[in-house]
Design a protein around this motif. Structure first.
Motif, short mmCIF file in Angstrom:
data_model
loop_
_atom_site.label_atom_id
_atom_site.label_comp_id
_atom_site.label_asym_id
_atom_site.label_seq_id
_atom_site.Cartn_x
_atom_site.Cartn_y
_atom_site.Cartn_z
N ARG A 229 0.88 -1.14 0.14
CA ARG A 229 0.08 0.04 0.03
C ARG A 229 0.85 1.32 -0.08
N ASN A 230 2.02 1.34 0.89
CA ASN A 230 2.86 2.43 0.74
C ASN A 230 3.49 2.56 -0.62
N TYR A 231 3.84 1.66 -1.26
CA TYR A 231 4.51 1.60 -2.72
C TYR A 231 3.77 1.90 -3.77
N PRO B 298 8.70 -6.82 -5.70
CA PRO B 298 8.31 -8.10 -5.21
C PRO B 298 7.26 -7.79 -4.31
N ALA B 299 7.26 -6.67 -3.46
CA ALA B 299 6.18 -6.70 -2.46
C ALA B 299 4.91 -6.27 -3.20
N LEU B 300 4.72 -5.45 -4.38
CA LEU B 300 3.62 -5.22 -4.89
C LEU B 300 3.03 -6.40 -5.47
N THR B 301 4.19 -7.31 -6.15
CA THR B 301 3.57 -8.71 -6.63
C THR B 301 3.11 -9.71 -5.56
N ARG C 118 -5.29 -10.47 -5.75
CA ARG C 118 -5.72 -10.48 -7.08
C ARG C 118 -6.32 -8.86 -7.29
N ASP C 119 -5.89 -7.94 -6.57
CA ASP C 119 -5.95 -6.64 -6.92
C ASP C 119 -5.04 -6.18 -8.00
N ARG C 120 -5.78 -5.72 -9.15
CA ARG C 120 -4.89 -5.31 -10.36
C ARG C 120 -4.18 -4.17 -9.81
N ARG C 121 -4.53 -3.39 -9.20
CA ARG C 121 -3.67 -2.01 -8.70
C ARG C 121 -2.18 -2.39 -8.45
N TYR C 122 -2.04 -3.52 -7.65
CA TYR C 122 -0.88 -3.90 -7.28
C TYR C 122 0.03 -4.40 -8.43
N ALA C 123 -0.51 -5.17 -9.27
CA ALA C 123 -0.07 -5.89 -10.55
C ALA C 123 0.45 -4.58 -11.61
N GLU C 124 -0.45 -3.71 -11.70
CA GLU C 124 -0.20 -2.56 -12.69
C GLU C 124 0.83 -1.71 -12.33
N HIS C 125 0.92 -1.32 -10.81
CA HIS C 125 2.09 -0.32 -10.67
C HIS C 125 3.40 -1.29 -10.54
N ALA C 126 3.43 -2.60 -10.25
CA ALA C 126 4.76 -3.27 -10.43
C ALA C 126 5.12 -3.34 -11.89
N ALA C 127 4.24 -3.47 -12.67
CA ALA C 127 4.49 -3.63 -14.20
C ALA C 127 5.03 -2.06 -14.57
N ARG D 244 11.84 -12.78 -10.59
CA ARG D 244 10.91 -13.51 -9.91
C ARG D 244 9.59 -13.17 -10.09
N ALA D 245 9.64 -11.79 -9.60
CA ALA D 245 8.34 -11.10 -9.58
C ALA D 245 7.73 -11.04 -11.01
N ALA D 246 8.48 -10.58 -12.01
CA ALA D 246 8.36 -10.47 -13.49
C ALA D 246 7.80 -11.73 -14.14
N SER D 247 8.06 -12.85 -13.64
CA SER D 247 7.49 -14.14 -14.12
C SER D 247 5.90 -14.34 -13.56
N HIS D 248 5.64 -13.61 -12.60
CA HIS D 248 4.34 -13.61 -12.26
C HIS D 248 3.59 -12.46 -12.88
N ILE D 249 4.01 -11.43 -12.92
CA ILE D 249 3.23 -10.08 -13.13
C ILE D 249 3.04 -10.08 -14.84
N ALA D 250 4.19 -10.29 -15.72
CA ALA D 250 4.19 -10.07 -16.99
C ALA D 250 3.11 -10.56 -17.66
N PRO D 251 3.01 -11.93 -17.57
CA PRO D 251 1.98 -12.74 -18.35
C PRO D 251 0.48 -12.11 -17.81
N ALA D 252 0.20 -11.54 -16.85
CA ALA D 252 -1.10 -11.00 -16.14
C ALA D 252 -1.49 -9.81 -16.78
N VAL D 253 -0.44 -8.95 -17.01
CA VAL D 253 -0.78 -7.42 -16.99
C VAL D 253 -0.05 -6.69 -17.99
#
Length: 403
Positions: free
Chosen positions: A50-52, A120-123, A130-139, A185-194
């Motif tokens: 949430r802070n990030y 990694p924390a956002l991921t 499954r809140d996309r706000r975190y995934a989108e900001h990581a991306a 490692r985080a990118a392997s989770h995030i990239a295919p999703a968003v």
């Protein structure tokens, strides 16, 4: 035999798991480990994420240095343990092993460490909610660092850990991008999703090019051949970057390096790392090399070979390393070697190696201790040698799970 995840960490159930076929046993370990970390770290993950959300991406281009021999997209850092020579103040810097010079340029390293904390924390928060706000900001961070032409970093470390008056860059500086391991490692989770197909291709191309530089450049080859933790850090980077781009040949090569070089040449018969014990920070570097070696085993765990089970003829392996360090992680006052010249009082912090060897070597006391340790150190020197903060990400089959 079905085994509940809650029951996994009991001794009787752990013994029963040994009867399962290897693939199914790994799945059970994986699921239980994910649930263990999710239940332990959920509040800390969500608070950090949430802070990030409020922090914008900032890459190397945001922190120019007039001391850099490269351009605005080149990563630049200066070697930590080099200082002005009192006998020649304007001449080449000299080494003071273990003593970090606070006046050296660290802007790019700090930016990369921030990336390694935030993405990694956002991921992890996205995996939990499954809140996309975190995934989108990581991306957005991934795009800034590895895709967008105006802000992306160049795919080399030619100018890392230079020494004033001596060299513009050293192979030892490759350890700086250890902080990209958990980002990959985080990118392997995030990239295919968003991320779009084009952005995913650009992201993988960046890591492909950087891995090529690691494997073929003069500095990269020299770092791979070092005799201590630097080589293990090179291997962990190569393994994780190769995982992201599905380079199985590199991952196999790294597994062989672990078995034929790291274990026989770096691990003592008692499970210690003698080359790290000889340093001016023997406690810190022993823990660091154990953590990185264990993370290498974890990185390669979803491939065909289980390096946690690998032992030399005399019994040396990562489980032996855990046996050696556990008593000193539990009670630092029992450490029988020299104290570190700096930052000894800031240690230990939560050891990812303790978690993963606890799970894989069936040592429940390791896991119990891991839960009690500080997961978020504030000492900058400790953070610099602490590349894995979100072990939730390291259980690959849980990518589609909502905790």
């Amino acid at each position: 035999m079905e085994v509940s995840r809650r029951a996994f960490c009991t001794g009787a159930t752990a013994a029963a798991l040994l009867e399962l076929p290897p693939a199914r046993l790994w799945a059970q370990h994986n699921a239980a480990g994910y649930d263990l970390v999710a239940s332990t770290d959920r509040q800390r993950i969500m608070t950090a994420a949430r802070n990030y959300l409020a922090l914008k991406p900032a890459t190397v281009t945001s922190f120019p240095s007039d001391r850099s021999p490269g351009g605005p997209h080149d990563f630049f850092s200066e070697a930590d343990y080099f200082w002005p020579n009192p006998a020649d103040p304007n001449g080449p810097y000299i080494n003071r092993d273990g003593q970090s010079n606070p006046n050296n340029f660290n802007g790019h390293r700090k930016a990369m460490i921030a990336l390694s904390l935030q993405v990694p924390a956002l991921t992890a928060a996205w995996l939990l909610t499954r809140d996309r706000r975190y995934a989108e900001h990581a991306a957005s961070h991934l795009r800034a660092w590895f895709v967008t032409p105006d802000t992306r970093m160049n795919t080399n470390l030619e100018y890392s850990q230079g020494v004033h008056g001596v060299t513009t860059g050293r192979n030892f500086g490759i350890i700086d991008t250890l902080h990209l391991v958990e980002v990959a490692r985080a990118a392997s989770h995030i990239a295919p999703a968003v991320m779009s197909s084009a952005d995913q291709q650009a992201l993988r191309a960046w890591f492909r090019d950087y891995l090529h530089w690691l494997k073929t450049s003069e500095k990269g080859i020299a770092e791979k051949k070092t005799l201590n933790n630097h080589a293990v850090c090179w291997a962990l980077q190569a393994a994780e970057f190769a995982r992201l781009i599905d380079d199985q040949q590199t991952r196999q090569e790294v597994a062989e390096q672990y078995k034929t070089v790291f274990m026989p040449d770096q691990l003592g018969k008692d499970g210690s790392f003698p080359k790290e014990l000889a340093r001016t920070k023997p406690y810190s570097y022993s823990i660091f090399n154990f953590d990185v070696a264990a993370m290498l085993c974890q990185s390669l765990r979803d491939s065909s070979e289980n390096l946690y089970e690998f032992k030399l003829a005399d019994g040396r392996g990562i489980c032996k390393a855990g046996e050696f360090l556990y008593p000193y992680l539990k009670d630092k006052s029992s450490w029988p070697y020299k104290k570190d010249v700096e930052h000894f009082d800031s240690l230990p912090v939560r050891s990812p190696g303790l978690l993963f060897t606890g799970l894989e070597c069936n040592q429940q006391q390791y896991i119990a201790l891991w839960k009690t340790m500080n997961p978020d150190p504030s000492d900058a020197e400790i953070i610099r040698n602490y590349p894995v903060r979100q072990p939730l990400l390291w259980f690959p089959s849980q990518q589609r799970k909502k905790a």
